[in-house]
Write an enzyme that holds these catalytic residues in place. Structure first.
Site, PDB file in Angstrom:
ATOM      1  N   HIS A  68       0.825  -1.217   0.000  1.00 31.56           N
ATOM      2  CA  HIS A  68       0.000   0.000   0.000  1.00 31.56           C
ATOM      3  C   HIS A  68       0.861   1.269   0.000  1.00 31.56           C
ATOM      4  O   HIS A  68       0.388   2.342   0.385  1.00 31.56           O
ATOM      5  CB  HIS A  68      -0.920   0.022   1.223  1.00 31.56           C
ATOM      6  CG  HIS A  68      -1.960  -1.060   1.219  1.00 31.56           C
ATOM      7  ND1 HIS A  68      -3.027  -1.057   0.344  1.00 31.56           N
ATOM      8  CD2 HIS A  68      -2.088  -2.179   1.978  1.00 31.56           C
ATOM      9  CE1 HIS A  68      -3.778  -2.125   0.568  1.00 31.56           C
ATOM     10  NE2 HIS A  68      -3.230  -2.829   1.548  1.00 31.56           N
ATOM     11  N   HIS A 179       2.939  -7.476   7.239  1.00 29.08           N
ATOM     12  CA  HIS A 179       1.790  -7.518   6.332  1.00 29.08           C
ATOM     13  C   HIS A 179       0.559  -8.235   6.885  1.00 29.08           C
ATOM     14  O   HIS A 179      -0.555  -7.796   6.652  1.00 29.08           O
ATOM     15  CB  HIS A 179       2.151  -8.144   4.977  1.00 29.08           C
ATOM     16  CG  HIS A 179       1.024  -8.161   3.987  1.00 29.08           C
ATOM     17  ND1 HIS A 179       0.484  -7.004   3.464  1.00 29.08           N
ATOM     18  CD2 HIS A 179       0.334  -9.183   3.417  1.00 29.08           C
ATOM     19  CE1 HIS A 179      -0.491  -7.322   2.615  1.00 29.08           C
ATOM     20  NE2 HIS A 179      -0.604  -8.639   2.572  1.00 29.08           N
TER      21      HIS A 179
END
Length: 270
Positions: A68, A179
């Site tokens: 992201h 993550h």
């Protein structure tokens, strides 16, 4: 050296936990270098320039990102101006910023920080992380110019993270996964002297679904139908990550301890 790595900062709760606790921990634990993964710090999706400044001002020496990385559009320009923010090495050849950088720690020693994205179960294809990391590790041999080498392996699959740990053994001080937002309990020092943890977990509110308010994720799991946007949970966060100590001569790890401070998880500290 005494090094702290903190996992994915999640929304306002995660930012608050960093701001309120990291300055104190730097002093109490006599930290030489701190890395924070900040890629979910802005509304759970990416990192804005202003929130990057918040984390850096709190005492982070380096911020890593992830898949992201550029969800917040101002990061496209901010990362070019702020060398303390590292994006994934194999994100895109056209991406702004750097995927590896040599930093100077508080004690004057050099620390290499790099990040790679995994390929397994990720939504978009990324270049091979192993071949992307090879020239970086070869150029910065552990115990040479770099007194410590930190690899942030940002991916879904535990197998891919473990493979990276073993592949880097003896060439990195720390390989840590990020993550998945769930801390694992396999902190260890590999045979070649590399500290390893499959996932650092998130710095966020664990009374949630991987950091998001429970209502919408539960609705989607149960009904298969979306109704609202995901919203980061905002109760007290747990500062989650890993602490290591390294040998000043070789750069290899001599100690590794999972870190969990505050919030709802069982506490752990060096």
């Amino acid at each position: 050296m005494k090094i702290l790595f903190l996992g994915d900062v999640m929304g306002r709760a995660g930012r608050r936990a960093i701001s309120e606790n990291l300055p104190r921990l730097r002093t109490e634990w006599k930290l030489d270098f701190v890395v924070v993964n900040g890629e979910n710090a802005t509304s759970g999706m990416g990192l804005s320039g202003s929130h990057a400044k918040t984390l850096l001002d709190a005492g982070a020496d380096c911020l890593t990102l992830g898949d992201h990385a550029f969800d917040q559009k101002d990061m496209l320009s901010f990362i070019e101006q702020e060398p303390r923010v590292i994006r994934p090495l194999n994100f895109s050849k056209n991406a702004p910023g750097k995927g590896a950088r040599l930093f100077t720690a508080k004690n004057g020693r050099k620390v290499l920080v790099t990040q790679a994205l995994g390929q397994v179960f990720m939504k978009r294809p990324f270049d091979d992380p192993f071949s992307a990391l090879e020239p970086v590790l070869k150029t910065h041999p552990l115990g040479g110019m770099a007194s410590a080498v930190i690899v942030d392996m940002h991916c879904e699959a535990t197998s891919e993270k473990m493979a990276m740990g073993h592949w880097c053994d003896g060439r990195a001080s720390l390989v840590v996964g990020t993550h998945t937002h769930v801390p694992t309990s396999d902190a260890m020092i590999l045979p070649g002297g590399t500290a390893y943890l499959t996932d650092a977990g998130m710095t966020g509110d664990y009374h949630s679904v991987i950091g998001m308010e429970k209502t919408e994720p539960l609705r989607r799991f149960i009904t298969g139908m979306p109704k609202d946007r995901f919203t980061p949970a905002n109760e007290e966060a747990t500062l989650s990550g890993v602490y290591i100590e390294t040998d000043d001569r070789t750069g290899k790890a001599t100690r590794i301890v999972p870190v969990r401070q505050g919030g709802k998880l069982q506490q752990s500290a060096p």
